[in-house]
Design an enzyme around this catalytic site. Structure first.
Site, PDB file in Angstrom:
ATOM      1  CG  ASP A  98       1.828  -0.430  10.281  1.00 19.76           C
ATOM      2  OD1 ASP A  98       0.700  -0.462   9.761  1.00 19.76           O
ATOM      3  OD2 ASP A  98       2.767   0.223   9.810  1.00 19.76           O
ATOM      4  N   GLY A 131       0.826  -1.205   0.000  1.00 17.35           N
ATOM      5  CA  GLY A 131       0.000   0.000   0.000  1.00 17.35           C
ATOM      6  C   GLY A 131       0.861   1.256   0.000  1.00 17.35           C
TER       7      GLY A 131
HETATM    8  C1  S3P Z   1       2.901   3.934   6.264  1.00 14.22           C
HETATM    9  C2  S3P Z   1       1.770   4.500   6.797  1.00 14.22           C
HETATM   10  C3  S3P Z   1       0.711   3.721   7.467  1.00 14.22           C
HETATM   11  C4  S3P Z   1       1.180   2.308   7.823  1.00 14.22           C
HETATM   12  C5  S3P Z   1       1.950   1.658   6.712  1.00 14.22           C
HETATM   13  C6  S3P Z   1       3.170   2.486   6.355  1.00 14.22           C
HETATM   14  C7  S3P Z   1       3.879   4.794   5.595  1.00 14.22           C
HETATM   15  O1  S3P Z   1      -0.401   3.605   6.595  1.00 14.22           O
HETATM   16  O2  S3P Z   1       0.086   1.508   8.182  1.00 14.22           O
HETATM   17  O3  S3P Z   1       2.381   0.357   7.057  1.00 14.22           O
HETATM   18  O4  S3P Z   1       5.020   4.350   5.338  1.00 14.22           O
HETATM   19  O5  S3P Z   1       3.541   5.962   5.312  1.00 14.22           O
HETATM   20  P1  S3P Z   1      -1.576   4.724   6.532  1.00 14.22           P
HETATM   21  O6  S3P Z   1      -1.021   5.969   5.954  1.00 14.22           O
HETATM   22  O7  S3P Z   1      -2.625   4.111   5.642  1.00 14.22           O
HETATM   23  O8  S3P Z   1      -2.041   4.885   7.950  1.00 14.22           O
END
Ligand code: S3P
Length: 436
Positions: A318, A98
């Protein structure tokens, strides 16, 4: 992605020794992206050799960036400058990541060429409007499949900076907008409802881009350049988290986790575990690569349930799967609220953990934005990871004090964030086998 892999975790002796967990995923993704569009070559040390971060490296290579890997955990990125990326004829595969997809959407929204970002089955079900809507406000043209990947980005859009108040706390969305802002006319300003990890802001400053930021707010203007710089990646607190909970749970345990990144926007679990009675000390607190880093010393301590303070939620977003396990092992009730974001991670982490823990005989009530867990005893059984790396590792921790073996189905995605987890875990006293 390798074939399906089932694990079996069972109780053994105390956990002992030094555990060196791999590099931080968030910092590794950002280091690659900023180095790619900088002028000159940057060296990244401590790079996470995970599938997520390797996918980002492969995408950047497809866009014309040369990236050398002289040794494991090391990358030399030959930056092509702000406007040096080149169109890829093939879709850009972000795998399970993601972070990779959302940040790349920001980076690619203002390019002169079209791009298509795709992901695996799990990523293809994750919401992308949170990033494509504000990018569209900046002037980007992005097609989605009902708000989900693939993302088709149309090149040649002139972006314009916006003032954007994030409806949810998300470092990924904030970072995507800041990356798009590099290519935008005028000022891009992002306001967060609760401060989130600020690696993009810190790293932009380290690469020489003028940026002002404070917790909850970041602001930059387009039209500057990035200068190559070396990036030192600390060990990932989110990977250390499994060992913090494991050693807290198993009597007689004592683990040392060296050089772990302790950015305050990441260490909510440390505070939560201490409220539960954990014995965790930070030693040799220092700064490395512009980030606070320290050695963590964790000893077994009896845990008790808590009402988790809502303010900690974004700082441990996380770490909830493993907090659920700590709560299941703890005496008494733990109440978690305000964590609805868990439902749109690599799996619906509230539902996946609740189903698995219930299978292991734990009394857990799922709520829309959290859970109520009555802990004390973990039983044996077979649980599903639903291909979510953090769920798989969390149930491996659950097995350490379970009444019998905990079998965890389909753990192949662990390598997305934590290559070598099985060996590292067994090396300090887990009894974790693959092949179920
Ligand atoms: C992350 C932000 C978080 C986290 C992901 C890593 C990042 O997600 O859960 O594992 O590196 O910016 P969200 O922005 O959806 O909260």
């Amino acid at each position: 992605m390798n074939a399906r892999l089932d694990w079996s975790s069972r109780a053994g002796g105390p956990l002992r020794g030094d555990v060196r967990v791999p590099g931080d995923k968030s910092v590794s993704h950002r280091g690659l992206m900023l180095a790619a569009i900088a002028d000159g070559s940057s060296r990244i040390r401590g790079f996470l050799e995970g599938e997520d971060t390797r996918a980002t490296a492969a995408v950047l290579a497809q866009l014309g960036v040369r990236i050398d890997a002289p040794s494991p955990g090391e990358r030399i990125v030959h930056g092509v400058g702000l406007h040096g990326l080149r169109r890829s004829e093939q879709p850009l595969d972000c795998g399970n990541a993601g972070t990779g997809m959302r940040l790349l959407a920001g980076l690619l929204a203002g390019q002169a060429f079209d791009s298509t970002l795709v992901g695996d089955a799990s990523l293809s079900k994750r919401p992308m409007r949170r990033v494509t809507d504000p990018l569209a406000q900046m002037g980007a043209r992005i097609d989605t499949r009902d708000g989900m990947p693939p993302l088709r980005l149309h090149g040649g859009s002139a972006l314009c900076g916006i003032h954007y108040e994030l409806p949810i706390a998300s470092a990924q969305v904030k970072s995507a907008l800041l990356l798009a802002g590099l290519y935008a006319g005028g000022t891009t300003e992002v306001i967060e409802p609760h401060p989130t990890r600020d690696y993009t802001e810190r790293m932009l400053a380290a690469f020489g881009w003028p940026i002002t930021f404070e917790p909850g707010r970041a602001r930059l203007e387009g039209g500057h350049r990035l200068r190559a710089t070396d990036v030192e990646v600390p060990a990932d607190f989110s990977s250390a988290a499994f060992f913090l909970v494991a050693a807290s749970m198993v009597p007689g345990s004592e683990l040392r986790l060296p050089a772990v990144g302790l950015n305050p926007r990441r260490t909510g679990l440390l505070q939560a575990l201490r409220l539960m009675g954990a014995d965790i000390r930070v030693e040799r607190l220092r700064e490395a690569g512009g980030e606070p880093v320290g050695d963590l010393l964790v000893r077994h301590a009896p845990l008790h349930g808590i009402e988790l303070p809502a303010a900690l939620v974004p700082d441990m977003i996380d770490e909830f799967p493993v907090l659920f396990v700590a709560a299941a092992a703890a005496a008494g009730r733990t109440v978690i609220r305000g964590a609805a974001e868990l439902r749109v991670k690599e799996s619906d982490r509230i539902a996946t953990m609740a189903t698995g823990l219930r299978t292991l005989g734990v009394a857990i009530e799922e709520t829309p934005d959290g859970a109520i867990i009555d802990g004390g005893r973990i039983g044996a059984g077979t649980v599903e990871s639903l291909t979510d790396h953090r769920i798989a590792m969390s149930f491996a921790v659950a097995g350490l004090t379970a009444a019998g073996p905990v079998r965890i189905n389909d753990c192949r995605h662990v390598a997305t964030s934590f290559p070598g987890f099985l060996d590292l875990a067994n090396g300090c006293g887990f009894v974790l086998q693959d092949g179920g």
